[in-house]
Design an enzyme around this catalytic site. Structure first.
Site, PDB file in Angstrom:
ATOM      1  N   GLU A 324       0.830  -1.214   0.000  1.00 34.05           N
ATOM      2  CA  GLU A 324       0.000   0.000   0.000  1.00 34.05           C
ATOM      3  C   GLU A 324       0.856   1.252   0.000  1.00 34.05           C
ATOM      4  O   GLU A 324       0.564   2.223  -0.709  1.00 34.05           O
ATOM      5  CB  GLU A 324      -0.933  -0.002   1.220  1.00 34.05           C
ATOM      6  CG  GLU A 324      -1.917   1.155   1.257  1.00 34.05           C
ATOM      7  CD  GLU A 324      -1.410   2.407   1.969  1.00 34.05           C
ATOM      8  OE1 GLU A 324      -2.088   3.442   1.913  1.00 34.05           O
ATOM      9  OE2 GLU A 324      -0.321   2.351   2.599  1.00 34.05           O
ATOM     10  N   GLU A 325       1.902   1.248   0.811  1.00 31.13           N
ATOM     11  CA  GLU A 325       2.685   2.472   1.005  1.00 31.13           C
ATOM     12  C   GLU A 325       3.349   2.966  -0.263  1.00 31.13           C
ATOM     13  O   GLU A 325       3.636   4.160  -0.397  1.00 31.13           O
ATOM     14  CB  GLU A 325       3.753   2.251   2.087  1.00 31.13           C
ATOM     15  CG  GLU A 325       3.218   1.970   3.485  1.00 31.13           C
ATOM     16  CD  GLU A 325       2.564   3.185   4.135  1.00 31.13           C
ATOM     17  OE1 GLU A 325       2.416   4.233   3.468  1.00 31.13           O
ATOM     18  OE2 GLU A 325       2.204   3.082   5.314  1.00 31.13           O
TER      19      GLU A 325
END
Length: 463
Positions: A324-325
């Site tokens: 996600e990051e």
């Protein structure tokens, strides 16, 4: 006596007043018991404690993220989820290296900073150059093309605190696009004031982006006190010269993946209520608030239902999204892999804003919102005036018409810790985690048993 029978015989002792209800909104004994058991339990906290202790940081595409996937598969099976699996995908890998900075003149001193995710490296020996100061990212955007040849650009600009994190988007523009705008004008590197709201000497990392038509230049974030110090020196009217050396590297195509587990529905198993969080983290802390807490909250909510022997009509799917990051890559991978059955996803939401209790409920649906409003009433939470896409990793599927809701947590202090070495387990209150678990468990249970079509008035907007 079986677990389900235990629930029905013991719930009679749970008073309506314990959850602030007047009994008129359709809540029953099982609903009350879900709240009671969630609030008195440690399921969510135990999961985030285990993840951050036994795995630690989980940078996307690294061996640490792979260990986190293995850990999560084992944990999902341990708590009783079914159909536990990893859905793999590949991402462009990136790893941090040496990162140092110092003011050479007029007042020599070290600076604390960290490379932004995706940044290229400086030359092996680093860069030494004069600083050109821009108080805000908008000031850099307004600067004429050219004129920064060989210079290190410093972009300041403070982020404002807000319970919903509203200051993050405006402040984040310099992180996302600072290297592109400075590179267009000939700069050799960029340092920014960290995108955060703290005064600690911890720099905040985070993903940045390069434009395809601009040569990439290195970019790093200074801690807030170091940004303050640099501003004070610049305000004295002196030419400031900095030495910068960051050595991150691209590692090529690397594996990532989404970890999935389910409570399979008894009547409509093909219909999905999805609750998720992201498994990866940045590499500076142990990813406790971002987003170990979310993994604990959502998996802990499922564990509450399993421990009580409850079987919903629809399937409740727990997803620990990977990568996600570094660009919501797990969310996009899930959307693409499940493109043919997104119409069976009746509701989706994510926990990705720390561990503080929610203070309102946001709706991404209109049809069937009465079910979610009942849950909000049980939790003594108002309905917010804004809509929602359900959370970062839910956004890609929301744009394909999947209905959403979100528990808006109090993020007033979230960006004090976000993406820093200070994102560690000691910042999490077990009672706060339990309150979030209660919210997710009740919402998932009610949505999975509702007769409502949440999909009405949520057209596909991802054209």
């Amino acid at each position: 006596m079986g677990a389900a029978a235990f629930v029905l015989t013991t719930c009679a002792s749970v008073s309506v007043g314990q959850v602030g209800m007047d009994g008129s909104d359709g809540m029953d004994a099982v609903d009350f018991q879900i709240l009671e058991q969630s609030r008195s339990g440690t399921q969510g906290y135990d999961i985030v404690e285990g993840l951050t202790t036994e795995v630690g940081e989980r940078l996307a595409g690294t061996e640490a993220e792979a260990r986190a996937r293995d850990w999560t598969v084992a944990k999902f099976k341990e708590i009783g989820l079914e159909n536990v699996r990893v859905e793999p995908f590949t991402i462009p890998g990136w790893e941090r290296g040496v990162e140092t900075a110092a003011i050479i003149s007029p007042f020599p001193q070290e600076m604390l900073l960290t490379a932004l995710g995706g940044s290229v490296a400086t030359p092996a020996g680093g860069i030494t150059s004069d600083i050109v100061y821009f108080p805000t990212f908008e000031d850099l955007e307004a600067a004429p093309m050219g004129g920064l040849d060989g210079k290190i650009v410093f972009i300041s600009g403070r982020m404002e605190k807000a319970p919903d994190g509203a200051g993050y988007g405006p402040a984040n523009r310099k992180r996302q696009s600072g290297a592109t705008e400075a590179g267009k004008r000939g700069a050799t590197a960029v340092v920014i004031r960290s995108v955060g709201t703290d005064s600690h000497r911890f720099p905040h990392t985070g993903q940045m982006r390069y434009a395809d038509d601009v040569a990439p230049i290195p970019i790093a974030a200074l801690s807030a006190p170091d940004a303050d110090q640099l501003e004070r020196i610049l305000e004295r009217g002196e030419t400031v010269r900095m030495a910068l050396n960051i050595q991150p590297r691209a590692t090529g195509d690397m594996p990532s993946g989404n970890v999935i587990g389910e409570i399979v529905g008894s009547e409509r198993p093909e219909e999905i209520v999805l609750i998720g969080a992201h498994l990866d983290s940045w590499d500076l802390g142990t990813g406790a608030i971002d987003d170990g807490a979310g993994v604990g909250i959502t998996a802990g909510a499922a564990q509450i239902l399993i421990e009580q022997g409850l079987r919903p009509k629809r399937t409740i799917r727990v997803v620990a999204f990977g990568a996600e990051e570094v660009g919501l890559l797990g969310g996009f991978a899930y959307r693409d892999r499940h493109a043919d059955d997104l119409d069976k996803h009746v509701l989706a939401t994510e926990s990705d804003f720390g561990a503080e209790p929610p203070y309102e409920v946001l709706l991404g649906v209109t049809e069937g919102d009465a079910v979610i409003r009942e849950v909000a009433a049980a939790l003594n939470l108002p309905i917010g005036t804004r809509g929602t896409n359900g959370g970062p990793d839910i956004g890609p599927m929301a744009r394909r018409g999947v209905p959403t809701m979100r528990f808006q947590q109090d993020g007033t202090d979230y960006f004090d810790l976000h993406h820093t070495p200070d994102d560690t387990l000691d910042k999490i209150d077990p009672d706060d985690i339990a309150e979030n678990v209660a919210a997710f468990a009740l919402m998932a249970w009610r949505a999975a048993n509702a007769e409502t079509d949440f999909r009405a008035d949520t057209p596909d907007t991802d054209k």
